[in-house]
Design an enzyme around this catalytic site. Structure first.
Site, PDB file in Angstrom:
ATOM      1  N   CYS A  38     158.756 -87.689  19.484  1.00  8.30           N
ATOM      2  CA  CYS A  38     158.115 -87.284  18.230  1.00  8.30           C
ATOM      3  C   CYS A  38     156.964 -86.346  18.573  1.00  8.30           C
ATOM      4  CB  CYS A  38     157.663 -88.494  17.410  1.00  8.30           C
ATOM      5  SG  CYS A  38     156.424 -89.538  18.212  1.00  8.30           S
ATOM      6  N   ASP A  51     156.526 -88.802   9.124  1.00  9.21           N
ATOM      7  CA  ASP A  51     155.365 -88.921  10.002  1.00  9.21           C
ATOM      8  C   ASP A  51     154.328 -89.802   9.309  1.00  9.21           C
ATOM      9  OD1 ASP A  51     153.118 -88.611  11.501  1.00  9.21           O
ATOM     10  OD2 ASP A  51     153.317 -86.432  11.713  1.00  9.21           O
ATOM     11  N   ARG A  69     155.921 -92.939  15.952  1.00 12.93           N
ATOM     12  CA  ARG A  69     157.357 -93.122  15.715  1.00 12.93           C
ATOM     13  C   ARG A  69     158.163 -93.349  16.985  1.00 12.93           C
ATOM     14  NH1 ARG A  69     157.974 -87.641  12.563  1.00 12.93           N
ATOM     15  NH2 ARG A  69     156.376 -87.167  14.106  1.00 12.93           N
TER      16      ARG A  69
END
Ligand code: 4NP
Length: 151
Positions: A8, A118, A14
């Site tokens: 990410c 996000d 994440r």
């Protein structure tokens, strides 16, 4: 042994969750897979995952607190058979860096190519529950496909 790298932007929200979920599956099913994660940026290099990610993982008996953020490197390109991006921007950035055959996590588990949102800029915990649930389904489907040789 095949190697899988989850990526990410910051490698603190994440991809550490994807990393932890994948490692739990590897341990549970005794799979011969090496799992790692990294960020397309070096903004959080050396940091542990964000508190909300550590907390949601802990609720599923996954300890990600020992992970440390690191940026992608040129060595990763040759080392990892599979590279999995959390969103389309990550995929674009990985390709610009030199990775080829980059997978999008949202292409697995019936998410129709959706980005893992996000959660960094939301201060609530709910965003992280959604991220965890999506990542858990997608990672399981991805690893199943790696295992049965369809990828
Ligand atoms: P991640 O989340 O890519 O899931 O680790 C982010 C972490 C940090 C930033 C953005 C996203 N940041 O702008 O610092």
């Amino acid at each position: 042994m095949n190697r899988i790298l989850f990526v990410c932007l910051g490698n603190i929200c994440r991809s550490p969750l994807a990393h932890g979920v994948a490692e739990q599956l590897v341990n549970k099913k005794n799979l011969a897979l090496f799992i790692d994660s990294a960020g397309t940026s070096n903004w959080h290099k050396g940091e542990e995952p964000c508190p909300h990610s550590i907390k949601i993982a802990d609720q599923y008996n996954i300890d990600i607190s020992q992970q440390q953020s690191r940026p992608i490197t040129k060595e990763d390109i040759a080392l990892f058979e599979y590279v999995v991006a959390m969103d389309k921007q990550n995929k674009t950035d990985l390709e610009a860096f030199g990775f080829s055959n980059v997978h999008l996590i949202g292409d697995f588990g019936n998410f129709q190519g959706e980005d893992v949102p996000d959660p960094y800029f939301f201060d609530g915990f709910e965003g992280f529950e959604h991220v965890y649930n999506m990542v858990a389904v997608c990672v399981e489907d991805f690893i199943e496909k790696v295992e049965n040789g369809s990828l």
